[in-house]
Design a protein around this motif. Sequence first.
Motif, PDB file in Angstrom:
ATOM      1  N   ARG A 156      63.853   1.042  31.268  1.00 26.50           N
ATOM      2  CA  ARG A 156      63.792   0.320  29.993  1.00 26.50           C
ATOM      3  C   ARG A 156      64.774   0.881  28.985  1.00 26.50           C
ATOM      4  NH1 ARG A 156      58.398   0.042  27.137  1.00 26.50           N
ATOM      5  NH2 ARG A 156      58.478   2.298  27.463  1.00 26.50           N
ATOM      6  N   TYR A 157      65.652   0.028  28.469  1.00 24.58           N
ATOM      7  CA  TYR A 157      66.569   0.352  27.377  1.00 24.58           C
ATOM      8  C   TYR A 157      67.288   1.692  27.583  1.00 24.58           C
ATOM      9  CZ  TYR A 157      63.820  -3.420  25.396  1.00 24.58           C
ATOM     10  OH  TYR A 157      63.189  -4.620  25.187  1.00 24.58           O
ATOM     11  N   ALA A 158      67.898   1.840  28.753  1.00 20.89           N
ATOM     12  CA  ALA A 158      68.620   3.077  29.084  1.00 20.89           C
ATOM     13  C   ALA A 158      69.757   3.304  28.090  1.00 20.89           C
ATOM     14  CB  ALA A 158      69.164   2.980  30.505  1.00 20.89           C
ATOM     15  N   LYS A 159      69.791   4.500  27.499  1.00 24.42           N
ATOM     16  CA  LYS A 159      70.771   4.793  26.455  1.00 24.42           C
ATOM     17  C   LYS A 159      71.864   5.751  26.930  1.00 24.42           C
ATOM     18  CE  LYS A 159      72.351   4.738  22.191  1.00 24.42           C
ATOM     19  NZ  LYS A 159      72.900   3.522  21.565  1.00 24.42           N
ATOM     20  N   ASP A 160      71.476   6.834  27.561  1.00 28.63           N
ATOM     21  CA  ASP A 160      72.464   7.785  28.074  1.00 28.63           C
ATOM     22  C   ASP A 160      71.921   8.391  29.355  1.00 28.63           C
ATOM     23  OD1 ASP A 160      74.816   9.192  28.198  1.00 28.63           O
ATOM     24  OD2 ASP A 160      74.209  10.749  26.786  1.00 28.63           O
ATOM     25  N   ILE A 161      72.842   8.952  30.155  1.00 31.04           N
ATOM     26  CA  ILE A 161      72.485   9.446  31.484  1.00 31.04           C
ATOM     27  C   ILE A 161      73.272  10.699  31.806  1.00 31.04           C
ATOM     28  CG2 ILE A 161      74.200   7.910  32.558  1.00 31.04           C
ATOM     29  CD1 ILE A 161      72.264   7.668  34.953  1.00 31.04           C
ATOM     30  N   CYS A 162      72.661  11.607  32.564  1.00 40.16           N
ATOM     31  CA  CYS A 162      73.351  12.780  33.087  1.00 40.16           C
ATOM     32  C   CYS A 162      72.901  12.991  34.525  1.00 40.16           C
ATOM     33  CB  CYS A 162      73.075  14.022  32.238  1.00 40.16           C
ATOM     34  SG  CYS A 162      71.346  14.566  32.240  1.00 40.16           S
ATOM     35  N   VAL A 163      73.725  13.685  35.299  1.00 38.44           N
ATOM     36  CA  VAL A 163      73.400  13.995  36.690  1.00 38.44           C
ATOM     37  C   VAL A 163      73.118  15.484  36.783  1.00 38.44           C
ATOM     38  CG1 VAL A 163      74.246  14.024  39.064  1.00 38.44           C
ATOM     39  CG2 VAL A 163      74.779  12.089  37.578  1.00 38.44           C
ATOM     40  N   ALA A 164      72.001  15.829  37.437  1.00 42.27           N
ATOM     41  CA  ALA A 164      71.620  17.233  37.567  1.00 42.27           C
ATOM     42  C   ALA A 164      72.537  17.955  38.551  1.00 42.27           C
ATOM     43  CB  ALA A 164      70.169  17.325  38.054  1.00 42.27           C
ATOM     44  N   PRO A 165      72.733  19.267  38.384  1.00 38.41           N
ATOM     45  CA  PRO A 165      73.500  20.036  39.361  1.00 38.41           C
ATOM     46  C   PRO A 165      72.905  19.856  40.761  1.00 38.41           C
ATOM     47  CG  PRO A 165      73.068  21.354  37.398  1.00 38.41           C
ATOM     48  CD  PRO A 165      72.276  20.093  37.242  1.00 38.41           C
ATOM     49  N   ASN A 167      73.317  17.057  42.434  1.00 35.78           N
ATOM     50  CA  ASN A 167      73.377  15.598  42.640  1.00 35.78           C
ATOM     51  C   ASN A 167      72.104  14.985  43.200  1.00 35.78           C
ATOM     52  OD1 ASN A 167      76.129  15.558  41.818  1.00 35.78           O
ATOM     53  ND2 ASN A 167      76.755  16.167  43.885  1.00 35.78           N
ATOM     54  N   ALA A 168      70.993  15.694  43.153  1.00 34.11           N
ATOM     55  CA  ALA A 168      69.754  15.133  43.699  1.00 34.11           C
ATOM     56  C   ALA A 168      69.130  14.102  42.764  1.00 34.11           C
ATOM     57  CB  ALA A 168      68.752  16.241  43.988  1.00 34.11           C
ATOM     58  N   ARG A 169      69.294  14.312  41.462  1.00 33.31           N
ATOM     59  CA  ARG A 169      68.645  13.415  40.497  1.00 33.31           C
ATOM     60  C   ARG A 169      69.568  13.124  39.318  1.00 33.31           C
ATOM     61  NH1 ARG A 169      62.399  15.544  39.675  1.00 33.31           N
ATOM     62  NH2 ARG A 169      61.772  15.476  41.876  1.00 33.31           N
ATOM     63  N   SER A 170      69.298  11.998  38.688  1.00 34.88           N
ATOM     64  CA  SER A 170      69.864  11.725  37.372  1.00 34.88           C
ATOM     65  C   SER A 170      68.724  11.699  36.376  1.00 34.88           C
ATOM     66  CB  SER A 170      70.621  10.388  37.351  1.00 34.88           C
ATOM     67  OG  SER A 170      69.735   9.307  37.540  1.00 34.88           O
ATOM     68  N   HIS A 171      69.073  11.865  35.102  1.00 38.69           N
ATOM     69  CA  HIS A 171      68.086  11.847  34.027  1.00 38.69           C
ATOM     70  C   HIS A 171      68.584  10.913  32.940  1.00 38.69           C
ATOM     71  CE1 HIS A 171      65.709  15.156  35.711  1.00 38.69           C
ATOM     72  NE2 HIS A 171      66.884  15.642  36.111  1.00 38.69           N
ATOM     73  N   VAL A 172      67.690  10.073  32.457  1.00 36.12           N
ATOM     74  CA  VAL A 172      68.059   8.997  31.542  1.00 36.12           C
ATOM     75  C   VAL A 172      67.228   9.084  30.271  1.00 36.12           C
ATOM     76  CG1 VAL A 172      68.364   6.507  31.306  1.00 36.12           C
ATOM     77  CG2 VAL A 172      68.494   7.557  33.583  1.00 36.12           C
ATOM     78  N   ALA A 173      67.905   9.005  29.125  1.00 39.15           N
ATOM     79  CA  ALA A 173      67.223   8.904  27.830  1.00 39.15           C
ATOM     80  C   ALA A 173      67.218   7.449  27.403  1.00 39.15           C
ATOM     81  CB  ALA A 173      67.922   9.759  26.791  1.00 39.15           C
ATOM     82  N   SER A 174      66.075   6.974  26.915  1.00 36.26           N
ATOM     83  CA  SER A 174      65.913   5.568  26.560  1.00 36.26           C
ATOM     84  C   SER A 174      65.494   5.402  25.112  1.00 36.26           C
ATOM     85  CB  SER A 174      64.859   4.902  27.456  1.00 36.26           C
ATOM     86  OG  SER A 174      65.222   4.957  28.803  1.00 36.26           O
ATOM     87  N   THR A 175      65.865   4.260  24.556  1.00 36.18           N
ATOM     88  CA  THR A 175      65.388   3.929  23.216  1.00 36.18           C
ATOM     89  C   THR A 175      63.938   3.457  23.254  1.00 36.18           C
ATOM     90  OG1 THR A 175      66.338   1.716  23.443  1.00 36.18           O
ATOM     91  CG2 THR A 175      67.667   3.362  22.318  1.00 36.18           C
ATOM     92  N   ALA A 176      63.356   3.417  24.454  1.00 35.36           N
ATOM     93  CA  ALA A 176      61.934   3.094  24.592  1.00 35.36           C
ATOM     94  C   ALA A 176      61.080   4.357  24.527  1.00 35.36           C
ATOM     95  CB  ALA A 176      61.689   2.374  25.912  1.00 35.36           C
ATOM     96  N   ASP A 177      61.646   5.433  23.965  1.00 37.14           N
ATOM     97  CA  ASP A 177      60.947   6.715  23.804  1.00 37.14           C
ATOM     98  C   ASP A 177      60.613   7.346  25.145  1.00 37.14           C
ATOM     99  OD1 ASP A 177      61.012   5.847  21.170  1.00 37.14           O
ATOM    100  OD2 ASP A 177      58.940   5.156  21.204  1.00 37.14           O
TER     101      ASP A 177
END
Length: 311
Positions: A156-165, A167-177
Amino acid sequence: MPPLPPSIADDENDEPAAIIKTTPVQGSPNRLVLNRDGSRLYVASATPPQGITVIDTTNMSVLTTIVGVGSPIWLAMHPSAHRLYASDNSQARDTPITVIDTSSDTVINQIGGFTTVNGMALNSTGARLYIADHGACEVVAIDTTNHQRIIATAVRYAKDICVAPGNARSHVASTADDWTSINLGTNRVVFQTNTVAGEPTSIAHARFTARVYITYRDRGEVYIGDTTTAQASSILRGLLGPFQIAFHTMLERAYLTETDGNRVGIIDTRTQTVTGIIPGFDKPRGIAVAPTGRIAYVANIGNSTVAEVRL
């Protein structure tokens, strides 16, 4: 996880962190990225005159400005190929991504099929580009060999993303809190955690600990999430417009631009506390740390400059 680096107390650099030099650039510089060896800095300006300014970091001189890229805001640098990805946010919908050959600083391709591109991140090999498509409420995985869409994961409403060292996972910050973790092997959501009510401006994964840092300029807070527990590790409060964070390459230290305080905060990532500030900026936004860990670069949107900072 890599071994922990030397402690902050072991740093032999006794000079205080400070601005060394500022370089004028066109437009309103917002976000910036370095190439692999740190010899070139690419600075996005989304307001007229729009473009991406290329700076030689040996003497902080402007080499050229890449035009024909619309209104670039979000940037992602390929870790090994001569390739830069830039969003064109000149329109609210159907946002394309421009592909730039950094050996010639020319536009070579454009990737479409998105609604509203926000954050972008490459994995460590550069084989995959992940896009936070805010308007479509999804994270899109792109094969960088042919720039074709592989799969989309609903967020929901993905705002920014980073990939963890690793490459197993990504992490997403959303405006949906929300803070969402995605398994990059299956492209399925691992967990989704409520953070704080606000508008995130960036998310970044720490180098030496299993934590993500999400900045909330409107709340004056940085949410620090423990990726092993999927819960808050700490929340830094009372900040002055935190916008983006970058991590030291050698030490357990991070640097946070505070747009509304005209400063950069220094964070001890072991204790998760602010230990100092670097003053003298003008509405700082993007920040990048050089591979050596001795220099950082900060985009000042207030006076259209890029600051070279001794760390």
